[in-house]
Design a protein around this motif. Structure first.
Motif, PDB file in Angstrom:
ATOM      1  N   LEU A   1       0.824  -1.213   0.000  1.00 31.14           N
ATOM      2  CA  LEU A   1       0.000   0.000   0.000  1.00 31.14           C
ATOM      3  C   LEU A   1       0.856   1.260   0.000  1.00 31.14           C
ATOM      4  CD1 LEU A   1      -2.750  -1.136   2.527  1.00 31.14           C
ATOM      5  CD2 LEU A   1      -3.065  -0.735   0.065  1.00 31.14           C
ATOM      6  N   ALA A   2       1.972   1.234   0.719  1.00 31.55           N
ATOM      7  CA  ALA A   2       2.848   2.409   0.817  1.00 31.55           C
ATOM      8  C   ALA A   2       3.403   2.828  -0.533  1.00 31.55           C
ATOM      9  CB  ALA A   2       3.972   2.146   1.807  1.00 31.55           C
ATOM     10  N   GLN A   3       3.601   1.878  -1.440  1.00 36.25           N
ATOM     11  CA  GLN A   3       4.124   2.260  -2.758  1.00 36.25           C
ATOM     12  C   GLN A   3       3.159   3.169  -3.509  1.00 36.25           C
ATOM     13  OE1 GLN A   3       4.713  -0.822  -5.716  1.00 36.25           O
ATOM     14  NE2 GLN A   3       2.796  -1.827  -5.134  1.00 36.25           N
ATOM     15  N   TYR A   4       1.895   3.170  -3.113  1.00 38.74           N
ATOM     16  CA  TYR A   4       0.880   4.046  -3.716  1.00 38.74           C
ATOM     17  C   TYR A   4       0.530   5.216  -2.790  1.00 38.74           C
ATOM     18  CZ  TYR A   4       0.252   0.077  -6.836  1.00 38.74           C
ATOM     19  OH  TYR A   4       0.459  -0.941  -7.732  1.00 38.74           O
ATOM     20  N   ASN A   5       1.335   5.393  -1.737  1.00 35.43           N
ATOM     21  CA  ASN A   5       1.086   6.431  -0.722  1.00 35.43           C
ATOM     22  C   ASN A   5      -0.225   6.203   0.021  1.00 35.43           C
ATOM     23  OD1 ASN A   5       3.522   7.913  -1.171  1.00 35.43           O
ATOM     24  ND2 ASN A   5       2.589   8.654  -3.066  1.00 35.43           N
ATOM     25  N   TYR A   6      -0.573   4.949   0.227  1.00 31.23           N
ATOM     26  CA  TYR A   6      -1.742   4.580   1.010  1.00 31.23           C
ATOM     27  C   TYR A   6      -1.282   3.949   2.327  1.00 31.23           C
ATOM     28  CZ  TYR A   6      -4.615   4.844  -3.291  1.00 31.23           C
ATOM     29  OH  TYR A   6      -5.264   5.249  -4.427  1.00 31.23           O
ATOM     30  N   GLY A   7      -2.185   3.913   3.271  1.00 30.74           N
ATOM     31  CA  GLY A   7      -1.996   3.180   4.511  1.00 30.74           C
ATOM     32  C   GLY A   7      -3.290   2.467   4.826  1.00 30.74           C
ATOM     33  N   GLU A   8      -3.268   1.510   5.703  1.00 29.85           N
ATOM     34  CA  GLU A   8      -4.484   0.748   5.995  1.00 29.85           C
ATOM     35  C   GLU A   8      -5.592   1.603   6.603  1.00 29.85           C
ATOM     36  OE1 GLU A   8      -3.249  -3.821   6.595  1.00 29.85           O
ATOM     37  OE2 GLU A   8      -2.698  -2.505   8.255  1.00 29.85           O
TER      38      GLU A   8
END
Length: 143
Positions: free
Chosen positions: A48-55
């Motif tokens: 998820l971090a590679q897309y600048n997302y977090g859970e």
């Protein structure tokens, strides 16, 4: 009871590596089942971090796990480096499935197959919510 089967995808879109730590070893001297769940959680966070997302923030909403399955294929030992391949598939109105292939990086032996069902969750309202369309579009471009 029949054995659980996970139909693994042919292609994975993300790869990360993690060492097997001494704290990951059980009384049998090999990688413990609870550590595999922790390792795939870390792999999902990295994915998820590679897309600048977090859970807790994927296009303004969070994610929550609804189910998980692990198929053990071989032992892992302290000092092994695991390659964990990740991809997303099986979108529905509220979520999708994450697939994980854990392999010993040195020997290429498959250690485990895993799958987690994730739904999107509004933590303020404490309820399941629809998959954010932007997330779905981004993920389906990579599969």
């Amino acid at each position: 009871m029949p054995r659980i089967k996970i139909e693994m995808p042919e292609h994975f879109t993300f790869t990360t590596e993690m060492p097997v730590r001494i704290s990951d070893i059980n009384y049998g001297g090999h990688l413990s089942n609870d550590s595999i769940v922790s390792l795939i959680h870390e792999a999902r966070v990295r994915f998820l971090a590679q897309y600048n997302y977090g859970e807790l923030n994927v296009e303004g909403v969070g994610m929550i796990m609804t189910d998980s399955a692990v198929i053990y294929k071989a032992e892992g030992f302290h000092g092994d480096v695991l390659q964990i391949d990740v991809c997303i598939s099986d979108f529905n109105k509220y979520g999708c499935d994450f697939y994980y292939l854990l392999s010993n990086k040195q020997t290429a032996v498959e250690v485990a197959h895993a799958k987690t069902g994730m739904v999107f969750f509004d933590y303020e309202e404490r309820k399941v919510t629809a998959v954010p369309q932007k997330f779905r579009d981004r993920m389906q471009k990579t599969t």
